[in-house]
Design a protein around this motif. Structure first.
Motif, short mmCIF file in Angstrom:
data_model
loop_
_atom_site.label_atom_id
_atom_site.label_comp_id
_atom_site.label_asym_id
_atom_site.label_seq_id
_atom_site.Cartn_x
_atom_site.Cartn_y
_atom_site.Cartn_z
N GLU A 144 0.74 -1.08 0.07
CA GLU A 144 -0.20 -0.08 0.16
C GLU A 144 0.85 1.16 0.10
O GLU A 144 2.04 1.11 0.35
CB GLU A 144 -0.84 0.01 1.05
CG GLU A 144 -0.22 -0.10 2.41
CD GLU A 144 -1.18 -0.56 3.81
OE1 GLU A 144 -0.70 0.13 4.88
OE2 GLU A 144 -2.10 -0.97 3.46
N PRO A 145 0.48 2.42 -0.45
CA PRO A 145 1.29 3.48 -0.68
C PRO A 145 1.82 4.03 0.58
O PRO A 145 1.06 3.91 1.53
CB PRO A 145 0.30 4.63 -1.31
CG PRO A 145 -0.78 3.70 -1.75
CD PRO A 145 -0.97 2.47 -1.20
N ARG A 195 3.50 6.81 -2.43
CA ARG A 195 4.21 6.22 -3.44
C ARG A 195 4.08 4.34 -3.10
O ARG A 195 4.14 4.11 -1.88
CB ARG A 195 5.79 6.23 -3.37
CG ARG A 195 6.11 7.79 -3.41
CD ARG A 195 7.83 8.09 -3.36
NE ARG A 195 8.17 9.20 -3.78
CZ ARG A 195 9.43 9.79 -3.88
NH1 ARG A 195 10.29 8.97 -3.90
NH2 ARG A 195 9.65 11.00 -3.87
N ARG A 196 4.34 3.62 -4.07
CA ARG A 196 4.19 2.27 -3.84
C ARG A 196 5.28 1.76 -4.22
O ARG A 196 5.50 0.46 -3.84
CB ARG A 196 3.13 1.64 -4.58
CG ARG A 196 1.72 1.74 -4.01
CD ARG A 196 0.63 0.67 -4.68
NE ARG A 196 1.12 -0.65 -4.17
CZ ARG A 196 0.89 -1.68 -5.00
NH1 ARG A 196 0.06 -1.67 -6.15
NH2 ARG A 196 1.15 -2.90 -4.62
#
Length: 199
Positions: A153-154, A158-159
Motif C-alpha cells: 500500500e502507498p 508512493r508504492r
C-alpha cells in the motif's frame, strides 16, 4: 548449457542459463500447462492445501538438508497451473546442475506432502544479480546496496521506492532516496524487494 541458452532438462521441464541467473522449470503434480511460446495458457485457479508458511517449511527443510541456502519462496496461484518459485544459493554460486538436483529432490517431497491442490510449475532459480530480498536478515546483510521496493500500500503517496538500503531499524526497513529523504518501511508492508545491479 552455454550462457544465454535454453533447452529441455531431460525430465519433462526446461532450463535456462543467463549471466548471473540460472533456473529450471518443471511441471508438478501432473501439471498439464499448454505452452504458447514460453508461457502457458491457464484455465483454473490453483490454491494451496496448507498455509504458505507450512509450504515454506517443507521447501526449507529439503533445500537446507541438501546444503543450499533457501533465499526465498514465491507462490503464484495462477489459473490452471500455479507457479512455485524457489530461490536457492550456495557458497560457490548456483549452477544448472544444482537447480536440477534440488528440483528432483523437492519434486519428490512435494508429491508426498501434496501441499498444492492441482497442477503447478516448480521453478528453481539462483538469486541473480537483482537478488530478491525476503527477510529482515536479507535487508541487514545488504545494507549499503541500492534496492527497488514495491509496497503493498502507498507510503507518502508512493508504492515503489528506489534508494540506498540502510539496513533494519527495529522491525522497519530503512531506505534513503537520492533526494535525501529517508523512509522507514515495516517489513510486512513490503510486497517485493530486489537489489539494483550496479554494473
Amino acid at each position: 548449457m552455454p550462457a544465454g541458452t535454453e533447452g529441455e532438462d531431460g525430465a519433462g521441464g526446461w532450463a535456462m542459463e543467463l549471466p548471473g541467473l540460472r533456473f529450471l522449470r518443471r511441471e508438478g503434480s501432473g501439471g498439464l500447462a499448454n505452452e504458447v511460446g514460453r508461457w502457458p495458457t491457464f484455465y483454473l485457479v490453483i490454491e494451496m492445501r496448507q498455509d504458505f508458511q507450512m509450504l515454506r517449511r517443507i521447501v526449507a527443510a529439503t533445500v537446507e538438508a541438501m546444503g543450499y541456502e533457501l533465499v526465498g519462496v514465491e507462490f503464484h496461484p495462477r489459473p490452471g497451473n500455479a507457479l512455485l518459485r524457489v530461490y536457492i544459493d550456495g557458497e560457490n554460486g548456483i549452477t544448472l546442475d544444482d537447480c536440477q538436483q534440488v528440483s528432483h529432490q523437492l519434486s519428490g517431497v512435494l508429491d508426498v506432502e501434496d501441499p498444492i491442490a492441482g497442477p503447478y510449475t516448480l521453478e528453481i532459480s539462483s538469486p541473480g544479480l537483482d537478488r530478491p530480498l525476503f527477510e529482515a536478515k536479507h535487508f541487514a546483510r545488504f545494507a549499503g546496496a541500492v534496492v527497488r521496493v514495491q509496497l503493498r500500500e502507498p507510503l507518502d503517496g508512493r508504492r515503489k521506492l528506489v534508494g540506498h538500503l540502510l539496513g533494519m531499524r527495529g522491525d522497519d526497513v530503512v531506505i534513503a532516496g537520492s533526494d535525501g529523504q529517508e523512509w522507514e518501511v515495516p517489513l510486512e508492508r513490503i510486497e517485493k524487494a530486489r537489489l539494483v545491479p550496479q554494473l
